[in-house]
Design a protein around this motif. Structure first.
Motif, PDB file in Angstrom:
ATOM      1  N   ASP A  85       0.714  -1.320  -0.153  1.00 17.93           N
ATOM      2  CA  ASP A  85       0.013  -0.084  -0.108  1.00 17.93           C
ATOM      3  C   ASP A  85       0.821   1.237   0.007  1.00 17.93           C
ATOM      4  OD1 ASP A  85      -2.018  -1.609  -0.092  1.00 17.93           O
ATOM      5  OD2 ASP A  85      -3.023  -0.952   1.776  1.00 17.93           O
ATOM      6  N   PRO A  86       1.807   1.289   0.924  1.00 22.45           N
ATOM      7  CA  PRO A  86       2.622   2.532   0.688  1.00 22.45           C
ATOM      8  C   PRO A  86       3.435   2.833  -0.757  1.00 22.45           C
ATOM      9  CG  PRO A  86       3.161   1.433   2.851  1.00 22.45           C
ATOM     10  CD  PRO A  86       2.147   0.521   1.919  1.00 22.45           C
ATOM     11  N   ARG A  87       3.898   1.706  -1.193  1.00 22.03           N
ATOM     12  CA  ARG A  87       4.634   1.793  -2.549  1.00 22.03           C
ATOM     13  C   ARG A  87       3.372   2.488  -3.554  1.00 22.03           C
ATOM     14  NH1 ARG A  87       9.222  -1.204  -3.706  1.00 22.03           N
ATOM     15  NH2 ARG A  87       8.178  -1.869  -5.853  1.00 22.03           N
ATOM     16  N   TYR A  88       2.321   1.828  -3.523  1.00 21.41           N
ATOM     17  CA  TYR A  88       1.176   2.241  -4.396  1.00 21.41           C
ATOM     18  C   TYR A  88       0.936   3.432  -4.144  1.00 21.41           C
ATOM     19  CZ  TYR A  88      -3.306   2.274  -7.050  1.00 21.41           C
ATOM     20  OH  TYR A  88      -4.155   2.635  -8.063  1.00 21.41           O
ATOM     21  N   ASP A  89       0.725   3.907  -2.995  1.00 22.05           N
ATOM     22  CA  ASP A  89       0.297   5.337  -2.577  1.00 22.05           C
ATOM     23  C   ASP A  89       1.330   6.442  -3.144  1.00 22.05           C
ATOM     24  OD1 ASP A  89      -2.121   4.572  -1.421  1.00 22.05           O
ATOM     25  OD2 ASP A  89      -1.264   4.487   0.649  1.00 22.05           O
ATOM     26  N   TYR A  90       2.624   6.279  -3.077  1.00 27.54           N
ATOM     27  CA  TYR A  90       3.691   6.982  -3.566  1.00 27.54           C
ATOM     28  C   TYR A  90       3.673   6.996  -4.899  1.00 27.54           C
ATOM     29  CZ  TYR A  90       8.296   8.496  -4.802  1.00 27.54           C
ATOM     30  OH  TYR A  90       9.133   9.479  -5.116  1.00 27.54           O
ATOM     31  N   ALA A  91       3.374   6.034  -5.690  1.00 32.73           N
ATOM     32  CA  ALA A  91       3.312   5.874  -7.370  1.00 32.73           C
ATOM     33  C   ALA A  91       1.920   6.695  -7.615  1.00 32.73           C
ATOM     34  CB  ALA A  91       3.340   4.511  -7.809  1.00 32.73           C
ATOM     35  N   PHE A  92       0.984   6.415  -6.988  1.00 35.19           N
ATOM     36  CA  PHE A  92      -0.281   7.209  -7.158  1.00 35.19           C
ATOM     37  C   PHE A  92      -0.115   8.618  -7.309  1.00 35.19           C
ATOM     38  CE2 PHE A  92      -4.490   8.815  -6.120  1.00 35.19           C
ATOM     39  CZ  PHE A  92      -5.264   8.420  -7.425  1.00 35.19           C
ATOM     40  N   SER A  93       0.508   9.048  -6.215  1.00 34.91           N
ATOM     41  CA  SER A  93       0.906  10.564  -5.922  1.00 34.91           C
ATOM     42  C   SER A  93       1.500  11.201  -6.931  1.00 34.91           C
ATOM     43  CB  SER A  93       1.405  10.891  -4.807  1.00 34.91           C
ATOM     44  OG  SER A  93       2.982  10.346  -4.844  1.00 34.91           O
ATOM     45  N   LYS A  94       2.379  10.451  -7.867  1.00 34.02           N
ATOM     46  CA  LYS A  94       3.286  10.794  -8.993  1.00 34.02           C
ATOM     47  C   LYS A  94       2.487  10.966 -10.196  1.00 34.02           C
ATOM     48  CE  LYS A  94       6.870  11.212  -6.603  1.00 34.02           C
ATOM     49  NZ  LYS A  94       7.419  12.677  -5.996  1.00 34.02           N
ATOM     50  N   TYR A  95       1.241  10.410 -10.226  1.00 37.32           N
ATOM     51  CA  TYR A  95       0.437  10.316 -11.437  1.00 37.32           C
ATOM     52  C   TYR A  95      -0.077  11.539 -11.881  1.00 37.32           C
ATOM     53  CZ  TYR A  95      -2.294   7.487 -14.749  1.00 37.32           C
ATOM     54  OH  TYR A  95      -2.534   6.628 -16.006  1.00 37.32           O
ATOM     55  N   GLN A  96       0.044  11.922 -13.380  1.00 40.29           N
ATOM     56  CA  GLN A  96      -0.133  13.258 -13.608  1.00 40.29           C
ATOM     57  C   GLN A  96      -1.591  13.540 -13.775  1.00 40.29           C
ATOM     58  OE1 GLN A  96       2.348  15.516 -13.925  1.00 40.29           O
ATOM     59  NE2 GLN A  96       3.485  13.712 -13.173  1.00 40.29           N
ATOM     60  N   THR A  97      -2.657  12.658 -14.230  1.00 37.25           N
ATOM     61  CA  THR A  97      -3.928  12.886 -14.504  1.00 37.25           C
ATOM     62  C   THR A  97      -4.742  12.479 -13.274  1.00 37.25           C
ATOM     63  OG1 THR A  97      -4.063  10.754 -15.677  1.00 37.25           O
ATOM     64  CG2 THR A  97      -3.472  12.451 -17.067  1.00 37.25           C
ATOM     65  N   SER A  98      -6.112  13.124 -13.312  1.00 39.68           N
ATOM     66  CA  SER A  98      -6.686  12.913 -12.180  1.00 39.68           C
ATOM     67  C   SER A  98      -7.576  11.371 -12.313  1.00 39.68           C
ATOM     68  CB  SER A  98      -7.971  13.937 -12.104  1.00 39.68           C
ATOM     69  OG  SER A  98      -8.785  13.936 -13.427  1.00 39.68           O
ATOM     70  N   SER A  99      -8.261  10.758 -11.347  1.00 41.91           N
ATOM     71  CA  SER A  99      -8.709   9.526 -11.366  1.00 41.91           C
ATOM     72  C   SER A  99     -10.101   9.690 -11.042  1.00 41.91           C
ATOM     73  CB  SER A  99      -7.989   8.681 -10.477  1.00 41.91           C
ATOM     74  OG  SER A  99      -6.815   8.600 -10.872  1.00 41.91           O
ATOM     75  N   ILE A 100     -10.976   8.883 -11.763  1.00 35.35           N
ATOM     76  CA  ILE A 100     -12.499   8.340 -11.200  1.00 35.35           C
ATOM     77  C   ILE A 100     -12.389   7.682 -10.119  1.00 35.35           C
ATOM     78  CG2 ILE A 100     -14.610   7.782 -12.076  1.00 35.35           C
ATOM     79  CD1 ILE A 100     -12.306   9.537 -14.384  1.00 35.35           C
ATOM     80  N   HIS A 101     -12.857   7.601  -8.951  1.00 35.30           N
ATOM     81  CA  HIS A 101     -12.941   6.538  -7.975  1.00 35.30           C
ATOM     82  C   HIS A 101     -14.281   6.023  -7.934  1.00 35.30           C
ATOM     83  CE1 HIS A 101      -9.316   7.440  -5.569  1.00 35.30           C
ATOM     84  NE2 HIS A 101      -9.320   8.872  -6.288  1.00 35.30           N
ATOM     85  N   ILE A 102     -14.249   4.397  -7.861  1.00 32.46           N
ATOM     86  CA  ILE A 102     -15.299   3.777  -7.720  1.00 32.46           C
ATOM     87  C   ILE A 102     -15.263   2.919  -6.294  1.00 32.46           C
ATOM     88  CG2 ILE A 102     -16.499   1.563  -8.623  1.00 32.46           C
ATOM     89  CD1 ILE A 102     -16.016   2.826 -11.518  1.00 32.46           C
ATOM     90  N   GLU A 103     -15.995   3.115  -5.452  1.00 32.71           N
ATOM     91  CA  GLU A 103     -16.040   2.377  -4.034  1.00 32.71           C
ATOM     92  C   GLU A 103     -17.109   1.084  -4.338  1.00 32.71           C
ATOM     93  OE1 GLU A 103     -16.990   4.821  -0.871  1.00 32.71           O
ATOM     94  OE2 GLU A 103     -15.391   6.094  -1.464  1.00 32.71           O
ATOM     95  N   PHE A 104     -16.675  -0.015  -3.916  1.00 34.57           N
ATOM     96  CA  PHE A 104     -17.813  -1.189  -3.946  1.00 34.57           C
ATOM     97  C   PHE A 104     -17.389  -2.144  -2.891  1.00 34.57           C
ATOM     98  CE2 PHE A 104     -13.939  -2.032  -6.348  1.00 34.57           C
ATOM     99  CZ  PHE A 104     -13.839  -3.534  -6.262  1.00 34.57           C
ATOM    100  N   GLU A 105     -18.351  -2.911  -2.490  1.00 38.43           N
ATOM    101  CA  GLU A 105     -18.263  -3.831  -1.448  1.00 38.43           C
ATOM    102  C   GLU A 105     -18.315  -5.193  -2.044  1.00 38.43           C
ATOM    103  OE1 GLU A 105     -18.409  -3.136   1.686  1.00 38.43           O
ATOM    104  OE2 GLU A 105     -18.348  -0.946   1.508  1.00 38.43           O
TER     105      GLU A 105
END
Length: 354
Positions: free
Chosen positions: A312-332
């Motif tokens: 998770d920390p590695r993913y969050d760091y990589a995600f913070s460097k992503y240049q474009t915005s994201s659409i978030h989808i929450e699901f159960e």
């Protein structure tokens, strides 16, 4: 055998859907890479091929030919029965025989069974001509303008499952991990059959050609490498410039999904080996905790620790460097995740098609 006339055919004149392809290379060569839907009827076993190759290098071409013929001669009847049987099963299909570069192996088989009444052709250039076809095809695909929907999310967010459902429903999905036979992480080979780079590229081209009329593609947010596979630059560029959909799935549901995916009771040793490869990236405290959990065989706790303190920390760091915005989808659950993805895709498709 040199006096036997062997009918030849080029790759431009074959049909991957309608012809029967007979690959007479060794099982190891076939496993690494083959023409789609080909049938392996090897002239030599892996060990026999190695012996012939050694004879060629250490003695002479003539000695290698003699050795090869001595190995092949006892198999002629078996080859004839096998290929005759295939021809009788599929009488309307042409039989195309190939080896590495359209050389002695395919010519020997085609000449022998042809002389015995089996209608067949030798593929000019062998599988090397198919490799050239794939490379040229990918170069052409790289020039096409396509939009990309990129499905992202933390490890265990059921990205692959959602993509698979979308694909079954007819959406233009390129499942890169399925094509690579690898899930992308240090654990990614467990329970999978990794493909060679050549085979991956062949399968990728096949899927791209099937989706040639689609104005967009749906892929998972992969890194440049999936195991030993290197993704083409145009796929990476598509990922970087595409519309990113971030899947938000509950943490403990992710742990449960990882547990079910990797089946630790079945692949326990493989999981331990993967953790050993990660040790240099983990803190000494985490390593001590993992050692205790391994002794207890508490795999869910192992997975949760790795998610919390490594993935998770590695993913969050990589995600913070992503240049474009994201659409978030929450699901159960999977169904709601698929439903929300479809709703987004339909909205997106309407937008890009006007």
């Amino acid at each position: 055998m040199s006096t036997v006339e062997v009918k030849q055919i080029t790759l431009q004149d074959v049909s991957f859907e309608e012809d029967i392809f007979i690959d007479v290379r060794s099982p190891a060569e076939f496993t690494e890479y083959q023409i789609p839907n080909a049938i392996n009827v090897p002239l030599f076993s892996n060990e026999e091929r190695a012996k012939v190759g050694t004879a060629y290098k250490q003695k002479s071409k003539e000695h290698a030919i003699e050795l090869g013929l001595s190995m092949y001669a006892p198999k002629i009847l078996a080859f004839f029965k096998k290929l005759k049987g295939l021809q009788e099963e599929m009488p309307t299909k042409r039989m195309v025989i190939y080896c590495w570069r359209g050389g002695m192996r395919s010519k020997t088989i085609a000449g022998t069974v042809g002389l015995l009444g089996v209608e067949c052709y030798q593929l000019v250039g062998g599988i090397r001509s198919f490799r050239q076809y794939v490379q040229k095809g990918l170069e052409q695909e790289a020039l096409k303008k396509r939009n990309f929907i990129v499905v992202a999310g933390h490890t265990g967010s059921r990205k692959t499952e959602i993509l698979q459902v979308l694909k079954r429903k007819g959406y233009p999905v390129i499942d890169l991990e399925a094509l690579a036979g690898h899930r992308g992480s240090i654990f990614g080979h467990i329970g999978m059959k990794p493909k060679s780079q050549k085979q991956f590229e062949s399968l990728l081209l096949e899927q791209l050609q099937q989706l040639e009329n689609s104005s967009y593609l749906i892929i998972e947010a992969e890194s440049k490498r999936i195991g030993h596979i290197i993704l083409p630059d145009f796929i990476i560029k598509g990922k970087e410039n595409g519309v990113r959909v971030e899947l938000d799935y509950p943490f403990w549901s992710r742990v449960e999904h990882i547990y079910n995916t990797y089946q630790p009771e079945k692949y326990k040793e493989n999981i331990y080996e993967a953790i050993m490869k990660m040790r240099k990236y983990l803190s000494s405290q985490l390593l001590d905790e993992l050692d205790v959990l391994q002794q207890k065989e508490d795999f869910k706790s192992i997975f949760s620790k790795l998610l919390e303190e490594y993935y998770d920390p590695r993913y969050d760091y990589a995600f913070s460097k992503y240049q474009t915005s994201s659409i978030h989808i929450e699901f159960e659950d999977l169904n709601s995740g698929v439903g929300k993805m479809i709703a987004f895709i339909e909205k997106y498709r309407t937008k890009i098609t006007g």
